[in-house]
Write a protein that holds these residues in place. Structure first.
Motif, PDB file in Angstrom:
ATOM      1  N   GLU A  91      22.889 -12.127 -18.954  1.00  0.00           N
ATOM      2  CA  GLU A  91      23.185 -13.495 -18.490  1.00  0.00           C
ATOM      3  C   GLU A  91      24.646 -13.852 -18.712  1.00  0.00           C
ATOM      4  N   GLY A  92      25.211 -13.378 -19.807  1.00  0.00           N
ATOM      5  CA  GLY A  92      26.609 -13.642 -20.104  1.00  0.00           C
ATOM      6  C   GLY A  92      27.562 -13.035 -19.092  1.00  0.00           C
ATOM      7  N   HIS A  93      27.081 -12.087 -18.318  1.00  0.00           N
ATOM      8  CA  HIS A  93      27.902 -11.436 -17.285  1.00  0.00           C
ATOM      9  C   HIS A  93      27.589 -11.964 -15.889  1.00  0.00           C
ATOM     10  N   ASN A  94      26.727 -12.989 -15.786  1.00  0.00           N
ATOM     11  CA  ASN A  94      26.297 -13.470 -14.467  1.00  0.00           C
ATOM     12  C   ASN A  94      27.448 -13.839 -13.539  1.00  0.00           C
ATOM     13  N   GLY A  95      28.464 -14.495 -14.059  1.00  0.00           N
ATOM     14  CA  GLY A  95      29.606 -14.885 -13.220  1.00  0.00           C
ATOM     15  C   GLY A  95      30.284 -13.672 -12.605  1.00  0.00           C
ATOM     16  N   GLU A  96      30.542 -12.662 -13.429  1.00  0.00           N
ATOM     17  CA  GLU A  96      31.171 -11.433 -12.951  1.00  0.00           C
ATOM     18  C   GLU A  96      30.270 -10.716 -11.952  1.00  0.00           C
ATOM     19  N   LEU A  97      28.973 -10.661 -12.263  1.00  0.00           N
ATOM     20  CA  LEU A  97      28.025 -10.001 -11.363  1.00  0.00           C
ATOM     21  C   LEU A  97      28.011 -10.673  -9.995  1.00  0.00           C
ATOM     22  N   GLN A  98      28.019 -12.004  -9.994  1.00  0.00           N
ATOM     23  CA  GLN A  98      28.005 -12.736  -8.729  1.00  0.00           C
ATOM     24  C   GLN A  98      29.313 -12.557  -7.965  1.00  0.00           C
ATOM     25  N   ARG A  99      30.447 -12.627  -8.678  1.00  0.00           N
ATOM     26  CA  ARG A  99      31.748 -12.478  -8.015  1.00  0.00           C
ATOM     27  C   ARG A  99      31.879 -11.130  -7.313  1.00  0.00           C
ATOM     28  N   HIS A 100      31.324 -10.101  -7.918  1.00  0.00           N
ATOM     29  CA  HIS A 100      31.479  -8.752  -7.375  1.00  0.00           C
ATOM     30  C   HIS A 100      30.240  -8.272  -6.608  1.00  0.00           C
ATOM     31  N   HIS A 101      29.276  -9.188  -6.421  1.00  0.00           N
ATOM     32  CA  HIS A 101      28.053  -8.873  -5.665  1.00  0.00           C
ATOM     33  C   HIS A 101      27.342  -7.647  -6.235  1.00  0.00           C
TER      34      HIS A 101
END
Length: 195
Positions: free
Chosen positions: A47-57
């Motif tokens: 969950e802490g990486h959600n922003g990065e995961l979303q940005r990079h699809h």
């Protein structure tokens, strides 16, 4: 402007979640063994990486067997956070690299927690570890990243932390993505209570 504010808010939420997860890694929290659920900790770290995961699809799926299982361990939580963060950061780096080479590539990371086997497996569909590097990947200062992007200590330290807890960190012999390349790291946890 609304899109920028929305993006900033998402980044702040992500940072807040990551700080919460990393809190056990502080000096005082690092040295004390405590009981915790590996499944919950793993979900918090992802969950802490959600922003990065979303940005990079990047699709990142946490799976548990059984689906509502818990895996309770007594370990130094901050040290286990360090191991899981290293495995996830490596996967993120390599799937992003593959995406740069192949724009049609759909990056995916699967984190599996097998309660009965007391294992956590991190698999990505990045380029994988070459067979010729399999025996060297955990050696200190060995890296396949370009100069300045990796010091070759992450997996060495992660394996050392696992040993400190009577656990093992290995590169699985399974070749799930491409022949001759390994894509799955396995953290095998010591015997103990599970619920």
């Amino acid at each position: 402007l609304p899109a920028s504010l929305s993006n900033l808010e998402l980044q702040l939420k992500t940072l807040e979640k990551r700080l919460k997860t990393l809190d056990p890694a502080t000096t005082s929290g690092r040295q004390r063994k405590e009981s915790f659920d590996v499944v919950q900790l793993t979900r918090e770290i992802v969950e802490g990486h959600n922003g990065e995961l979303q940005r990079h699809h990047i699709l990142c799926d946490v799976r548990t067997r059984p689906s509502h299982g818990r895996l309770t361990v007594k370990m130094v939580k901050g040290m286990i956070v360090q191991v899981l963060e290293n495995l996830l950061d490596n996967s993120l780096y390599w799937v992003k690299q593959r995406k740069l080479v192949d724009p049609d590539f759909a990056p995916e990371i699967i984190v599996e927690v097998d309660v009965a086997a007391r294992e956590l497996r991190v698999t990505d569909n990045g380029p994988g570890v070459l067979e010729s590097f399999k025996d060297r990947i955990f050696q200190p200062f060995f890296t396949t990243k370009p100069p300045g992007l990796g010091k070759g200590l992450g997996l060495f330290i992660a394996r050392d932390v696992a040993r400190y807890h009577d656990a093992t960190l290995t590169l699985s012999d399974e070749q799930r993505i491409q022949p001759g390349r390994y894509n799955t790291f396995v953290l095998s946890l010591p015997e103990g209570p599970s619920a």
